[in-house]
Write a protein that holds these residues in place. Structure first.
Motif, PDB file in Angstrom:
ATOM      1  N   PHE A  88       0.838  -1.196   0.000  1.00  0.00           N
ATOM      2  CA  PHE A  88       0.000   0.000   0.000  1.00  0.00           C
ATOM      3  C   PHE A  88       0.870   1.241   0.000  1.00  0.00           C
ATOM      4  N   GLY A  89       0.612   2.123  -0.967  1.00  0.00           N
ATOM      5  CA  GLY A  89       1.302   3.405  -0.986  1.00  0.00           C
ATOM      6  C   GLY A  89       0.679   4.339   0.036  1.00  0.00           C
ATOM      7  N   GLU A  90       1.156   5.552   0.026  1.00  0.00           N
ATOM      8  CA  GLU A  90       0.640   6.582   0.925  1.00  0.00           C
ATOM      9  C   GLU A  90      -0.785   6.966   0.507  1.00  0.00           C
ATOM     10  N   LEU A 101      -2.261   4.003  -4.201  1.00  0.00           N
ATOM     11  CA  LEU A 101      -1.818   3.015  -5.184  1.00  0.00           C
ATOM     12  C   LEU A 101      -1.470   1.737  -4.441  1.00  0.00           C
ATOM     13  N   ILE A 102      -1.981   0.614  -4.947  1.00  0.00           N
ATOM     14  CA  ILE A 102      -1.820  -0.672  -4.277  1.00  0.00           C
ATOM     15  C   ILE A 102      -1.229  -1.670  -5.262  1.00  0.00           C
ATOM     16  N   GLY A 103      -0.028  -2.134  -4.965  1.00  0.00           N
ATOM     17  CA  GLY A 103       0.573  -3.184  -5.793  1.00  0.00           C
ATOM     18  C   GLY A 103       0.104  -4.542  -5.294  1.00  0.00           C
ATOM     19  N   LEU A 152      -3.643  -1.506  -8.395  1.00  0.00           N
ATOM     20  CA  LEU A 152      -4.995  -0.985  -8.240  1.00  0.00           C
ATOM     21  C   LEU A 152      -4.876   0.468  -7.796  1.00  0.00           C
ATOM     22  N   ILE A 153      -5.750   1.305  -8.294  1.00  0.00           N
ATOM     23  CA  ILE A 153      -5.824   2.686  -7.826  1.00  0.00           C
ATOM     24  C   ILE A 153      -7.094   2.782  -6.988  1.00  0.00           C
ATOM     25  N   ALA A 154      -6.924   3.027  -5.701  1.00  0.00           N
ATOM     26  CA  ALA A 154      -8.059   3.141  -4.783  1.00  0.00           C
ATOM     27  C   ALA A 154      -8.500   4.602  -4.729  1.00  0.00           C
ATOM     28  N   LYS A 165     -13.186   2.506  -3.598  1.00  0.00           N
ATOM     29  CA  LYS A 165     -13.514   1.842  -4.861  1.00  0.00           C
ATOM     30  C   LYS A 165     -12.250   1.830  -5.702  1.00  0.00           C
ATOM     31  N   PHE A 166     -12.203   1.004  -6.751  1.00  0.00           N
ATOM     32  CA  PHE A 166     -10.940   0.744  -7.424  1.00  0.00           C
ATOM     33  C   PHE A 166     -11.009   0.834  -8.941  1.00  0.00           C
ATOM     34  N   LEU A 167      -9.841   1.167  -9.493  1.00  0.00           N
ATOM     35  CA  LEU A 167      -9.594   1.109 -10.932  1.00  0.00           C
ATOM     36  C   LEU A 167      -8.325   0.294 -11.115  1.00  0.00           C
TER      37      LEU A 167
END
Length: 190
Positions: A88-90, A101-103, A152-154, A165-167
């Motif tokens: 998990f990014g900031e 941003l989630i890898g 994923l972009i939260a 929600k996510f893209l």
């Protein structure tokens, strides 16, 4: 003076507590989104998708596209459930919206219906076009196993009632750029 220190300490504690709660809910929702995708549960996928996506691609059209992508005359694709290994990014607040941003690990099995003559060049294509970290070919089943890190972009905002929600981040960030302005794209370094 003590009152000021107590107030500052309380404010810092509240800020940390809110961010911790956001991260807790983000982790829960990210796992829900990952599992929906792996299981190809369209209703759950759509429930975890950022709603503005459907202004661009209606749900029924998206369902048809997914179906054709996952199974067609040439191949079939199955997503393989693995430990997502989330990173998990900031959490960033931009223009009243929260982003992260989630890898995660992403593995798919792509089975071709016709025998593969040049598996080595297909392996190279998968590595370059999908940024795959590892691609293996099983000649007996005519199947490629493709392992990669995806992003994923939260998003949590007024539209989502502050729920995550996510893209899926695509290679050129086209979908994200169609939904969010350039300032947000730059702030997230996309």
């Amino acid at each position: 003076m003590k009152t000021k220190i107590l107030f500052i300490a309380f404010f810092i504690f509240q800020t940390i507590a809110v961010l911790a709660q956001d991260m807790t809910s983000l982790k829960t929702e990210a796992l829900k989104s990952y599992k929906a995708g792996v299981n190809m549960n369209f209703d759950a996928i759509f429930e975890t998708t950022y709603p503005k996506v459907f202004d661009i691609i209606p749900q029924e059209q998206m369902k048809t596209m997914f179906g054709q992508m996952m199974e067609n005359e040439q191949f079939s694709i199955k997503l393989v459930e693995v430990d997502p290994g989330f990173s998990f990014g900031e959490i960033k607040k931009i223009e009243g919206k929260m982003f992260c941003l989630i890898g995660h690990n992403n593995v798919m099995a792509m089975k071709f219906k016709e025998p593969m003559n040049d598996a080595e060049s297909m392996t190279d294509i998968f590595k370059s076009s999908m940024n795959a970290e590892k691609v293996t070919y099983d000649k007996a089943t005519n199947t490629f196993r493709i392992e990669m890190r995806s992003t994923l972009i939260a998003v949590a905002d007024e539209l989502t009632k502050k729920q995550w929600k996510f893209l899926n981040k695509d290679k050129d960030n086209k979908l994200f750029s169609m939904i969010f302005d350039e300032k947000i794209v730059k702030a997230l370094d996309l």
